[in-house]
Write a protein that holds these residues in place. Structure first.
Motif, PDB file in Angstrom:
ATOM      1  N   ASP A  60       0.935  -1.077   0.033  1.00 50.56           N
ATOM      2  CA  ASP A  60       0.053  -0.115   0.154  1.00 50.56           C
ATOM      3  C   ASP A  60       0.824   1.347  -0.089  1.00 50.56           C
ATOM      4  N   ARG A  61       0.195   2.500   0.153  1.00 50.66           N
ATOM      5  CA  ARG A  61       1.113   3.718  -0.120  1.00 50.66           C
ATOM      6  C   ARG A  61       2.032   3.745   1.007  1.00 50.66           C
ATOM      7  N   ASP A  62       1.508   3.499   2.376  1.00 49.54           N
ATOM      8  CA  ASP A  62       2.219   3.630   3.621  1.00 49.54           C
ATOM      9  C   ASP A  62       3.285   2.767   3.501  1.00 49.54           C
ATOM     10  N   GLU A 206      -4.780   4.333   0.405  1.00 45.66           N
ATOM     11  CA  GLU A 206      -3.758   3.068   0.690  1.00 45.66           C
ATOM     12  C   GLU A 206      -3.656   2.089  -0.166  1.00 45.66           C
ATOM     13  N   ARG A 242      -3.090   7.686   7.916  1.00 41.12           N
ATOM     14  CA  ARG A 242      -1.750   7.760   7.850  1.00 41.12           C
ATOM     15  C   ARG A 242      -1.368   9.020   6.771  1.00 41.12           C
ATOM     16  N   ALA A 245      -1.516   8.374   3.035  1.00 40.95           N
ATOM     17  CA  ALA A 245      -2.872   8.720   2.368  1.00 40.95           C
ATOM     18  C   ALA A 245      -3.561   9.869   2.516  1.00 40.95           C
TER      19      ALA A 245
END
Length: 420
Positions: A60-62, A206, A242, A245
Motif C-alpha cells: 500500500d501507499r504507507d 492506501e 496515515r 494517504a
C-alpha cells in the motif's frame, strides 16, 4: 553496483530473478518472501532499489512511504496484459515499471537510474488550474488549513464558516475534516457522521484506488458549491489516517474544487513514533501532513488570557514546522475577558510577547453560533448578516481574490440548503 531487493508473488518470482540477475550493474541481495521482510530489509539499508509486484499482499501507499523514508526506491514488475495491476502501481506512486521480456540492459538502466534519483515517487500531478477572472493568470487550487491550539478556540466554526463563505461567493469549495482528536464538521452541518468520509478516502488511497471522481463521490454537497469530506466518527479510529494517504487525498482534492479548506486537530507533536522501535501510525500525522501541503494557514486562538498564551506558544511551534506563515485570528473577542478596548489590548499583548503585528479579530457571537448548531447549518445560512459572518467573509477575501470580488454579494444568504 546497484543493490536490489525483490518482493513479488510466486507468479513472477522466476521472471524477476532472471531479469535482475542478467542485467548489468545490478546485484540481487535478498529475495523477500513477503512485505514484512521487505520493509525490514529496507530499514536495514541493505539495498537501494526494491522490485515489487502489483499483487504483493499488503502493498500500500504507507509501505512505499516507509521504504522511501529509508532511501529505498521502488520499481514495479507487471505483465503487459495486466492493466489493472499497472494502474494500481501507478496510482500508488510507482513510476518505474518493468515487464517480462524486457532486455537486460533496459532493466539495468532503469533500476540504476532509479537508484540515482532523489525519490521513487513521481511528482504530484498538478490539479486543473482555476481562473480568477477572464483575463487573470491561471493559478493552482489553494489549500487553506485552519489550525489552533488546545482549548476549543473555535477552529471548526471558523473552518465551516470560511468554507461556506467561499462557496457563497461562487468559489467551488471542498471542506475536509482531518481532526483526529475530535472531528465535528459533520455535526455542525447536520450531516450523518456515519458517512464514509475521510476514512473511506484514506483506505482507497492506501490501496491505490482513489481518484478524483471517487473522492468527489465521498464528499457530498452540504450546500450549493460546498462539498464536505466528513471526519472520523470516533476518535479511536485515528490510525486509519496515515501520512501517505492524507498527502494523496489533499493532492487529489485540488482537482475536486477551486479552494480546499482543511480543519485539523490541535496537537503538533510527532513524538508518538519515539515509542516504537519500528514505523507505526502517528496520531498527529494528518495535521502535520496537512500543514506541509498547505498554501495558507489560519491560526485560530480565543481572546481570553489562557487561550492567548496558548496561541503565542502554538504560533512559535508552527514557525519551526514546514508550513506557511500563519494568518493569526483571535476569536471570541469581548470586553469581559480582555478589558474595555479588547482589540487594542489583544494586539498589544500579541505584539509584545509574540511579535505578531497583523492580527485579525472575530467578535464574540454565542447566540448566532448556537442558532447555527441547533439548525445544523452554517452561519452564512442562519445568520448571514451576523458580525461574525461578515468578519469571516473578510478573512475569506484575504485568502482568495475571487471571494473578494464577490464580497458585497448576499446571494449565499438566499440559497436553499441541500440535505444529504
Amino acid at each position: 553496483m546497484t543493490t536490489v531487493l525483490t518482493a513479488v508473488s510466486h507468479h513472477h518470482e522466476t521472471a524477476v530473478v532472471a531479469a535482475v540477475g542478467d542485467a548489468p550493474g545490478l546485484t540481487l541481495v535478498r529475495r523477500c518472501a513477503d512485505l514484512a521482510e521487505l520493509l525490514s530489509a529496507g530499514a536495514a539499508g541493505v539495498a537501494r532499489v526494491a522490485v515489487v509486484s502489483a499483487d504483493l499482499r499488503g502493498l500500500d501507499r504507507d509501505a512505499l512511504r516507509h521504504l522511501a523514508g529509508h532511501g529505498v526506491r521502488v520499481a514495479g514488475f507487471v505483465d503487459p496484459a495486466d492493466e489493472e495491476g499497472e494502474r494500481r502501481l501507478r496510482q500508488l506512486g510507482v513510476a518505474t515499471l518493468l515487464h517480462p521480456g524486457d532486455a537486460p540492459s533496459a532493466v539495468g538502466a532503469a533500476l540504476a537510474g532509479l537508484a540515482e534519483a532523489t525519490t521513487s515517487q513521481p511528482l504530484p500531478v498538478a490539479a486543473p488550474p482555476v481562473d480568477v477572472g477572464p483575463d487573470a493568470p491561471r493559478v493552482r487550487t489553494p489549500v487553506t488549513v485552519v489550525w489552533g491550539p488546545t482549548g476549543a478556540p473555535g477552529r471548526s466554526t471558523v473552518a465551516v464558516t470560511l468554507a461556506a463563505g467561499l462557496a457563497g461567493s461562487g468559489v467551488r469549495t471542498l471542506l475536509v475534516d482531518l481532526d483526529t482528536w475530535g472531528a465535528s464538521v459533520a455535526q455542525l452541518l447536520g450531516m450523518a457522521d456515519e458517512a464514509p468520509g475521510v476514512a473511506a478516502a484514506a483506505r482507497a488511497s492506501e490501496q491505490g484506488t482513489l481518484d478524483v471522481p471517487g473522492l468527489a463521490r465521498l464528499a457530498p454537497e452540504a450546500l450549493p458549491g460546498l462539498r464536505v469530506l466528513t471526519g472520523l466518527p470516533r476518535a479511536d479510529r485515528w490510525p486509519e489516517l496515515r501520512a501517505a494517504a492524507v498527502e494523496d487525498l489533499l493532492r487529489l482534492a485540488r482537482a475536486v474544487a477551486e479552494h480546499v479548506v482543511v480543519d485539523v486537530g490541535f496537537a503538533l507533536e510527532d513524538d508518538e513514533e519515539l515509542s516504537y522501535d519500528t514505523a507505526a501510525p502517528r496520531r498527529n500525522a494528518a495535521t502535520l501532513t496537512a500543514l506541509e501541503a498547505a498554501d495558507h494557514l489560519v491560526a485560530v486562538g480565543a481572546a481570553d488570557p489562557v487561550s492567548l498564551q496558548r496561541l503565542v506558544r502554538g504560533v512559535q511551534e508552527v514557525a519551526v514546522r514546514p508550513a506557511p506563515r500563519p494568518l493569526v485570528v483571535v476569536n471570541k473577542v469581548r470586553a469581559e475577558v480582555a478589558g474595555p478596548r479588547p482589540e487594542r489590548a489583544i494586539r498589544e499583548v500579541l505584539g509584545r510577547f509574540a511579535g505578531l503585528e497583523e492580527v485579525r479579530m472575530l467578535p464574540w457571537a454565542p447566540d448566532d453560533c448556537d442558532a447555527a448548531v441547533l439548525a445544523g447549518r452554517s452561519l452564512t445560512e442562519v445568520r448571514p448578516r451576523s458580525p461574525l459572518t461578515v468578519a469571516v467573509a473578510g478573512l475569506a477575501a484575504e485568502l482568495d481574490p475571487r471571494c473578494a470580488q464577490a464580497l458585497g454579494s448576499t446571494r449565499h444568504g438566499r440559497r436553499r440548503r441541500v440535505r444529504v
